[in-house]
Design a protein around this motif. Sequence first.
Motif, PDB file in Angstrom:
ATOM      1  N   LYS A 100       0.822  -1.204   0.000  1.00 61.31           N
ATOM      2  CA  LYS A 100       0.000   0.000   0.000  1.00 61.31           C
ATOM      3  C   LYS A 100       0.858   1.257   0.000  1.00 61.31           C
ATOM      4  CE  LYS A 100      -3.911   2.154   2.393  1.00 61.31           C
ATOM      5  NZ  LYS A 100      -4.847   2.061   3.550  1.00 61.31           N
ATOM      6  N   GLY A 101       0.528   2.168  -0.916  1.00 62.94           N
ATOM      7  CA  GLY A 101       1.214   3.445  -0.976  1.00 62.94           C
ATOM      8  C   GLY A 101       2.585   3.408  -1.607  1.00 62.94           C
ATOM      9  N   LYS A 102       3.012   2.240  -2.124  1.00 64.63           N
ATOM     10  CA  LYS A 102       4.331   2.127  -2.737  1.00 64.63           C
ATOM     11  C   LYS A 102       4.241   1.405  -4.080  1.00 64.63           C
ATOM     12  CE  LYS A 102       6.899   2.229   1.617  1.00 64.63           C
ATOM     13  NZ  LYS A 102       7.912   1.541   2.462  1.00 64.63           N
ATOM     14  N   PRO A 103       3.596   2.039  -5.056  1.00 62.88           N
ATOM     15  CA  PRO A 103       3.467   1.407  -6.369  1.00 62.88           C
ATOM     16  C   PRO A 103       4.820   1.263  -7.061  1.00 62.88           C
ATOM     17  CG  PRO A 103       2.827   3.700  -6.489  1.00 62.88           C
ATOM     18  CD  PRO A 103       3.016   3.389  -5.029  1.00 62.88           C
ATOM     19  N   GLU A 104       4.924   0.242  -7.883  1.00 61.27           N
ATOM     20  CA  GLU A 104       6.155  -0.015  -8.623  1.00 61.27           C
ATOM     21  C   GLU A 104       5.772  -0.447 -10.038  1.00 61.27           C
ATOM     22  OE1 GLU A 104      10.233  -2.651  -7.997  1.00 61.27           O
ATOM     23  OE2 GLU A 104       8.814  -2.403  -6.349  1.00 61.27           O
ATOM     24  N   TYR A 105       6.140   0.380 -11.015  1.00 61.58           N
ATOM     25  CA  TYR A 105       5.776   0.126 -12.399  1.00 61.58           C
ATOM     26  C   TYR A 105       7.021  -0.318 -13.171  1.00 61.58           C
ATOM     27  CZ  TYR A 105       1.932   3.005 -10.715  1.00 61.58           C
ATOM     28  OH  TYR A 105       0.902   3.519  -9.973  1.00 61.58           O
ATOM     29  N   VAL A 106       6.943  -1.507 -13.761  1.00 62.50           N
ATOM     30  CA  VAL A 106       8.120  -2.093 -14.394  1.00 62.50           C
ATOM     31  C   VAL A 106       7.785  -2.562 -15.804  1.00 62.50           C
ATOM     32  CG1 VAL A 106       9.950  -3.810 -14.183  1.00 62.50           C
ATOM     33  CG2 VAL A 106       8.875  -2.896 -12.118  1.00 62.50           C
ATOM     34  N   THR A 107       8.649  -2.212 -16.764  1.00 61.21           N
ATOM     35  CA  THR A 107       8.507  -2.710 -18.124  1.00 61.21           C
ATOM     36  C   THR A 107       9.691  -3.620 -18.441  1.00 61.21           C
ATOM     37  OG1 THR A 107       9.707  -0.885 -19.172  1.00 61.21           O
ATOM     38  CG2 THR A 107       7.330  -0.601 -18.842  1.00 61.21           C
ATOM     39  N   TYR A 108       9.548  -4.414 -19.500  1.00 61.26           N
ATOM     40  CA  TYR A 108      10.551  -5.434 -19.781  1.00 61.26           C
ATOM     41  C   TYR A 108      10.833  -5.583 -21.275  1.00 61.26           C
ATOM     42  CZ  TYR A 108       8.869  -6.937 -15.151  1.00 61.26           C
ATOM     43  OH  TYR A 108       8.482  -6.973 -13.838  1.00 61.26           O
ATOM     44  N   VAL A 109      12.060  -6.069 -21.565  1.00 61.60           N
ATOM     45  CA  VAL A 109      12.418  -6.598 -22.878  1.00 61.60           C
ATOM     46  C   VAL A 109      13.193  -7.882 -22.613  1.00 61.60           C
ATOM     47  CG1 VAL A 109      12.515  -4.360 -24.045  1.00 61.60           C
ATOM     48  CG2 VAL A 109      14.589  -5.280 -22.971  1.00 61.60           C
ATOM     49  N   LYS A 110      13.307  -8.744 -23.606  1.00 59.44           N
ATOM     50  CA  LYS A 110      14.044  -9.992 -23.412  1.00 59.44           C
ATOM     51  C   LYS A 110      15.211 -10.088 -24.392  1.00 59.44           C
ATOM     52  CE  LYS A 110      10.844 -12.676 -26.305  1.00 59.44           C
ATOM     53  NZ  LYS A 110       9.840 -13.765 -26.323  1.00 59.44           N
ATOM     54  N   PHE A 111      16.162 -10.929 -24.036  1.00 54.66           N
ATOM     55  CA  PHE A 111      17.364 -11.115 -24.856  1.00 54.66           C
ATOM     56  C   PHE A 111      17.764 -12.582 -24.836  1.00 54.66           C
ATOM     57  CE2 PHE A 111      22.064 -11.467 -24.924  1.00 54.66           C
ATOM     58  CZ  PHE A 111      22.303 -10.977 -26.210  1.00 54.66           C
ATOM     59  N   LYS A 112      17.976 -13.166 -26.003  1.00 55.97           N
ATOM     60  CA  LYS A 112      18.401 -14.565 -26.098  1.00 55.97           C
ATOM     61  C   LYS A 112      19.880 -14.614 -26.448  1.00 55.97           C
ATOM     62  CE  LYS A 112      17.254 -19.032 -28.157  1.00 55.97           C
ATOM     63  NZ  LYS A 112      16.333 -19.757 -29.072  1.00 55.97           N
ATOM     64  N   ALA A 113      20.664 -15.234 -25.578  1.00 55.23           N
ATOM     65  CA  ALA A 113      22.113 -15.318 -25.789  1.00 55.23           C
ATOM     66  C   ALA A 113      22.420 -16.336 -26.881  1.00 55.23           C
ATOM     67  CB  ALA A 113      22.808 -15.709 -24.489  1.00 55.23           C
ATOM     68  N   LEU A 114      23.132 -15.906 -27.896  1.00 53.71           N
ATOM     69  CA  LEU A 114      23.490 -16.809 -29.002  1.00 53.71           C
ATOM     70  C   LEU A 114      24.792 -17.553 -28.730  1.00 53.71           C
ATOM     71  CD1 LEU A 114      22.560 -14.600 -32.093  1.00 53.71           C
ATOM     72  CD2 LEU A 114      21.184 -16.328 -30.915  1.00 53.71           C
ATOM     73  N   LYS A 115      25.563 -17.057 -27.759  1.00 51.84           N
ATOM     74  CA  LYS A 115      26.817 -17.703 -27.381  1.00 51.84           C
ATOM     75  C   LYS A 115      26.961 -17.651 -25.867  1.00 51.84           C
ATOM     76  CE  LYS A 115      29.311 -16.352 -31.599  1.00 51.84           C
ATOM     77  NZ  LYS A 115      30.521 -15.644 -32.124  1.00 51.84           N
ATOM     78  N   THR A 116      27.721 -18.602 -25.327  1.00 48.20           N
ATOM     79  CA  THR A 116      28.035 -18.575 -23.902  1.00 48.20           C
ATOM     80  C   THR A 116      29.258 -17.693 -23.684  1.00 48.20           C
ATOM     81  OG1 THR A 116      27.146 -20.785 -23.476  1.00 48.20           O
ATOM     82  CG2 THR A 116      28.792 -19.958 -21.928  1.00 48.20           C
ATOM     83  N   GLY A 117      29.185 -16.820 -22.704  1.00 52.17           N
ATOM     84  CA  GLY A 117      30.324 -15.962 -22.421  1.00 52.17           C
ATOM     85  C   GLY A 117      29.912 -14.667 -21.768  1.00 52.17           C
ATOM     86  N   LYS A 118      30.831 -13.720 -21.774  1.00 50.08           N
ATOM     87  CA  LYS A 118      30.594 -12.428 -21.123  1.00 50.08           C
ATOM     88  C   LYS A 118      30.024 -11.419 -22.108  1.00 50.08           C
ATOM     89  CE  LYS A 118      34.070  -9.782 -19.762  1.00 50.08           C
ATOM     90  NZ  LYS A 118      35.198  -9.288 -18.927  1.00 50.08           N
ATOM     91  N   TYR A 119      29.024 -10.693 -21.644  1.00 48.50           N
ATOM     92  CA  TYR A 119      28.418  -9.638 -22.444  1.00 48.50           C
ATOM     93  C   TYR A 119      28.608  -8.306 -21.716  1.00 48.50           C
ATOM     94  CZ  TYR A 119      26.125 -13.226 -25.274  1.00 48.50           C
ATOM     95  OH  TYR A 119      25.872 -14.290 -26.112  1.00 48.50           O
ATOM     96  N   VAL A 120      28.910  -7.264 -22.478  1.00 44.31           N
ATOM     97  CA  VAL A 120      29.044  -5.919 -21.933  1.00 44.31           C
ATOM     98  C   VAL A 120      27.827  -5.111 -22.373  1.00 44.31           C
ATOM     99  CG1 VAL A 120      30.434  -3.826 -21.817  1.00 44.31           C
ATOM    100  CG2 VAL A 120      31.553  -6.054 -22.044  1.00 44.31           C
ATOM    101  N   VAL A 121      27.111  -4.553 -21.400  1.00 43.91           N
ATOM    102  CA  VAL A 121      25.877  -3.815 -21.680  1.00 43.91           C
ATOM    103  C   VAL A 121      26.065  -2.353 -21.273  1.00 43.91           C
ATOM    104  CG1 VAL A 121      23.390  -3.689 -21.276  1.00 43.91           C
ATOM    105  CG2 VAL A 121      24.554  -5.911 -21.214  1.00 43.91           C
ATOM    106  N   THR A 122      25.756  -1.451 -22.202  1.00 48.23           N
ATOM    107  CA  THR A 122      25.868  -0.015 -21.944  1.00 48.23           C
ATOM    108  C   THR A 122      24.533   0.660 -22.205  1.00 48.23           C
ATOM    109  OG1 THR A 122      28.193  -0.051 -22.657  1.00 48.23           O
ATOM    110  CG2 THR A 122      27.117   2.102 -22.486  1.00 48.23           C
ATOM    111  N   LEU A 123      24.089   1.475 -21.261  1.00 45.68           N
ATOM    112  CA  LEU A 123      22.864   2.261 -21.407  1.00 45.68           C
ATOM    113  C   LEU A 123      23.236   3.736 -21.407  1.00 45.68           C
ATOM    114  CD1 LEU A 123      20.658   0.489 -18.685  1.00 45.68           C
ATOM    115  CD2 LEU A 123      21.023  -0.226 -21.048  1.00 45.68           C
ATOM    116  N   ASP A 124      22.727   4.491 -22.377  1.00 44.26           N
ATOM    117  CA  ASP A 124      22.982   5.929 -22.409  1.00 44.26           C
ATOM    118  C   ASP A 124      21.881   6.622 -23.202  1.00 44.26           C
ATOM    119  OD1 ASP A 124      23.575   5.313 -25.059  1.00 44.26           O
ATOM    120  OD2 ASP A 124      25.737   5.630 -24.864  1.00 44.26           O
ATOM    121  N   ASN A 125      22.093   7.900 -23.500  1.00 39.29           N
ATOM    122  CA  ASN A 125      21.151   8.696 -24.288  1.00 39.29           C
ATOM    123  C   ASN A 125      19.733   8.649 -23.712  1.00 39.29           C
ATOM    124  OD1 ASN A 125      20.376  10.399 -26.416  1.00 39.29           O
ATOM    125  ND2 ASN A 125      19.845   8.669 -27.741  1.00 39.29           N
TER     126      ASN A 125
END
Length: 274
Positions: A100-125
């Motif tokens: 109560k009194g603490k709404p949380e609105y969340v949207t989503y996208v999904k990603f399917k990994a084509l290879k096993t390993g490390k991914y670097v993710v950058t968010l900007d703009n």
Amino acid sequence: MKKNVFKKLMCAVLAAACVATAVVPAMADDVITAEATTKKVTSAYRYHLEGCDKNGYPVSGFSKTSFYKDLNSLPSVKTGKTTINVPAVTSNVKSVSKEKGKPEYVTYVKFKALKTGKYVVTLDNLQGTDDKTLRCMMYCDFYQVSKTGKKYCLNSIEDSDTVGKYDTLYENNYLARLRTILDNYKAEHPEYADVIEETYEYKTDFVNKYPVNKIKFTTKLKKGRTYVFSVDNIGMQKAVPPYFTTHGSNEQSCLWGGNYLAAYSFDMNIEYRK
């Protein structure tokens, strides 16, 4: 959902201290738009992937049918740069938290990994569209599908780390927009002039001291698995009457946070690294 507890706590801190809001072109709720040529995606509000109960604790999960119905309907992103358009929070959008009194609105996208390993993710703009609020994003990450008994939910990925100090993203032209918002508020409330200027000086020092132009993290993913990127709308700044930032403190601020309700957009770049 161990990490979701941390996420909820960080969002609470962000709402009160790191306050920031922004806006972007208004878009319909639950719209799924993916343009392969332009690489633009509209994230989707869904309600059977994660959530909190009336006491603010993470729910145990959802049925396989409801969970995968929401998961399979999410728009997809791929490696490379994609512009994520986040729809505005309208009356049709529900909170994933029942507290109560603490709404949380969340949207989503999904990603399917084509290879096993490390991914670097950058968010900007990060671009907002609200003239009276600013948008700020913080501590973003990918989540994996988790099963407990017959319940399904999203859970944290252990091998996920922030790169350097890049854990905060303020909207473009933040200080200029903040100056305009505070000046407009000062014109309406000249009695708050001193605290308004102190607030601007504090945020200027913060922006000059800490990087706020991008979020960057690494995560280890496995080939063939689908992961979910959640976008929590908590992280908004708007001008309010002065208040003491901490109990017993003499420091005051004229910025307050909460959920950013307008539409906005940001760029996501996903790179595979061996």
